[in-house]
Scaffold this motif. Structure first.
Motif, PDB file in Angstrom:
ATOM      1  N   GLY A   1      -6.987   4.675  -5.685  1.00  0.00           N
ATOM      2  CA  GLY A   1      -7.107   5.208  -4.338  1.00  0.00           C
ATOM      3  C   GLY A   1      -8.190   4.491  -3.552  1.00  0.00           C
TER       4      GLY A   1
ATOM      5  N   ALA B   1      -7.020   0.993  -2.584  1.00  0.00           N
ATOM      6  CA  ALA B   1      -6.030   1.008  -1.510  1.00  0.00           C
ATOM      7  C   ALA B   1      -6.693   1.299  -0.168  1.00  0.00           C
ATOM      8  N   ILE B   2      -7.721   2.161  -0.154  1.00  0.00           N
ATOM      9  CA  ILE B   2      -8.420   2.448   1.100  1.00  0.00           C
ATOM     10  C   ILE B   2      -9.300   1.258   1.485  1.00  0.00           C
TER      11      ILE B   2
ATOM     12  N   ALA C   1       1.631   2.013  -9.950  1.00  0.00           N
ATOM     13  CA  ALA C   1       0.770   1.984  -8.763  1.00  0.00           C
ATOM     14  C   ALA C   1      -0.140   0.769  -8.801  1.00  0.00           C
TER      15      ALA C   1
ATOM     16  N   TRP D   1       0.515   4.176  -2.819  1.00  0.00           N
ATOM     17  CA  TRP D   1       0.260   5.598  -2.572  1.00  0.00           C
ATOM     18  C   TRP D   1       1.380   6.457  -3.136  1.00  0.00           C
TER      19      TRP D   1
ATOM     20  N   LEU E   1       0.996   6.526  -6.908  1.00  0.00           N
ATOM     21  CA  LEU E   1      -0.224   7.242  -7.266  1.00  0.00           C
ATOM     22  C   LEU E   1      -0.007   8.752  -7.126  1.00  0.00           C
ATOM     23  N   LEU E   2       0.691   9.143  -6.037  1.00  0.00           N
ATOM     24  CA  LEU E   2       0.967  10.558  -5.803  1.00  0.00           C
ATOM     25  C   LEU E   2       1.836  11.111  -6.937  1.00  0.00           C
TER      26      LEU E   2
ATOM     27  N   LEU F   1       0.821  -1.210   0.000  1.00  0.00           N
ATOM     28  CA  LEU F   1       0.000   0.000   0.000  1.00  0.00           C
ATOM     29  C   LEU F   1       0.854   1.259   0.000  1.00  0.00           C
ATOM     30  N   GLN F   2       1.985   1.207   0.730  1.00  0.00           N
ATOM     31  CA  GLN F   2       2.903   2.344   0.748  1.00  0.00           C
ATOM     32  C   GLN F   2       3.356   2.675  -0.673  1.00  0.00           C
TER      33      GLN F   2
ATOM     34  N   THR G   1       1.073   5.590 -12.879  1.00  0.00           N
ATOM     35  CA  THR G   1      -0.222   4.980 -12.571  1.00  0.00           C
ATOM     36  C   THR G   1      -0.173   3.479 -12.810  1.00  0.00           C
TER      37      THR G   1
END
Ligand SMILES: [Zn+2]
Ligand SMILES: [Zn+2]
Lengths: 219, 212
Positions: free
Chosen positions: A124, A127-128, A196, A57, A60-61, A53-54, A193
């Motif tokens: 996103g 991942a959440i 990610a 993110w 993705l950022l 997940l790290q 992307t």
């Protein structure tokens, strides 16, 4: 179609993790969970990728950050006899609307604006969703993940169109098309992307579901 | 990292790489498919004579990539001026300043990566089809080939041509060169090739002791 038996006959579908096993995600060989590197293909293995997940993110950022200049700077520079026109992605679509080519404008807007933004949101959301019980079923999230992974590479089409146009449309003084700096940022955004989506460990989708089902069974 | 004793793989089981569900391995017959019953991922899909077909397709793909890369594939003309470009020229369109990086990336995505994948899969599959022990480093070669799969974008480039043509058609006349048809054929072959390839079967064949 061949139906395979559940690995353990009692109870429901069992995860390899709960049997003390780990599966190589590159070649699908099954190993005891103390193995860190696949003996068949050499790929690194982990029961669950703890940094998944790290990395999702972070990538993705980066993708989002690159997407901003990709839209602010010009994608194409068209030089004709009398003028030089610089078009951003949205600006290009607007000029197609002005010419009356609504279809082309819609294709550009969907492919270069709607789909990239939808991809950011989908990754996103995924991942959440794996960090808590989700109201969206695991099947639907798996499908969403597969769609995002499939569509990701197709966004490079924008870059290829710029490449084709700016190499082809070179007619001396008449008209010449040159790539703009936004193409670099757009390509980077697509690549980040894709990374990610690749960093996302889809097994996490099914873990949370298994946990919540287990919790219901105990009640 | 590794424990002192060599770990033994569980060959009686198959685990879905997408959802981690464990199943007792049942090998489907040629033409059948084994699917993960939890998430729907296709696990095994063997085909009769797939190896020979993939080898034939791979050779055709390699030839087409090389040919399509150098021959002109699109020609434009307007006001008496014409211009033809090859796939490589299109890839190298990003030539000024920092865009050079993008040129290299584009050339890799549409020519170099697809070609590498084809050559690697030939290296891996030829010994298997001839019932010989796997080539040296065949597992690593196949792993690289699989890792390159999402980054090999020849088919996306062809669709990109169609989009570019729509955008240019108001501006000038565009005609197709020989390489355009080669590249279109290439895309069909790439897609057929992907559906023939059963990755589980290849990995299973590579489990046999390697040539020394
Ligand atoms: Zn492996
Ligand atoms: Zn599955």
């Amino acid at each position: 179609m061949v139906c395979m038996e559940r690995a353990e006959q009692t109870g429901g579908i069992i995860n390899a993790r709960d049997m003390g096993l780990v599966c190589c995600r590159r070649c699908a060989q099954v190993w005891p969970d103390t193995t860190h590197r696949c003996g068949r293909c050499g790929h690194r293995m982990s029961v669950r990728d703890p940094h998944s997940l790290q990395r999702v993110w972070a990538m993705l950022l980066m993708g989002l950050i690159c997407y901003i200049p990709a839209n602010l700077y010009p994608m194409l520079r068209t030089r004709t006899l009398f003028s030089v026109q610089q078009d951003t992605i949205v600006g290009g679509a607007i000029s197609f609307i002005e010419y009356g080519s609504y279809f082309v404008a819609a294709v550009i807007l969907i492919a270069s604006v709607v789909i990239p933004l939808a991809k950011f949101m989908a990754i996103g959301f995924l991942a959440i969703s794996v960090t808590r019980p989700s109201s969206v079923s695991a099947h639907q999230r798996q499908l969403l993940f597969e769609v995002v992974e499939y569509i990701g590479r197709w966004s490079m089409i924008d870059i290829f169109v710029v490449a084709i146009m700016s190499s082809l449309v070179q007619l001396n003084t008449l008209v010449a098309v040159q790539p703009g700096i936004a193409s670099l940022f757009f390509a980077l955004s697509v690549i980040f992307t894709m990374l990610a989506a690749q960093a996302f460990d889809s097994r996490l989708i099914w873990d949370v579901q298994a946990q919540s089902e287990g919790a219901q069974r105990h009640e | 990292m590794d424990t002192s004793e060599t770990p033994v793989p569980r060959t009686d089981l198959i685990v879905c790489p997408q959802c981690d569900a464990a199943w007792t391995l049942a090998r489907p017959a040629a033409g059948e498919r084994a699917i993960c019953q939890r998430c729907g991922t296709v696990l095994i899909t063997p085909r009769a004579k797939a190896g020979k077909q993939i080898i034939a397709l791979s050779i055709a793909i390699a030839v087409l990539i090389l040919a399509a890369a150098v021959f002109p594939f699109l020609t434009i003309s307007a006001g008496g001026v014409t211009n033809s470009v090859s796939v490589l020229q299109a890839a190298l369109a990003f030539s000024d300043g920092p865009l050079v990086v993008l040129s290299l990336a584009t050339a890799a995505l549409i020519v170099f990566f697809p070609l590498t994948r084809v050559l690697l899969s030939l290296y891996v599959l030829v010994p298997i089809v001839r019932d010989q022990p796997p080539a040296r480093y065949a597992s690593q070669a196949f792993r690289v080939s699989e890792a390159l799969r999402p980054w090999s974008m020849a088919e996306i480039f062809v669709i990109g041509c169609a989009v570019a043509l729509i955008k240019i058609s108001d501006l000038a006349d565009v005609s197709f060169g020989p390489a355009f048809w080669m590249f279109s054929a290439l895309v069909l072959l790439v897609i057929v090739n992907e559906t023939y390839l059963c990755r589980w079967s290849v990995w299973n064949a590579l489990s046999k002791p390697a040539a020394s």
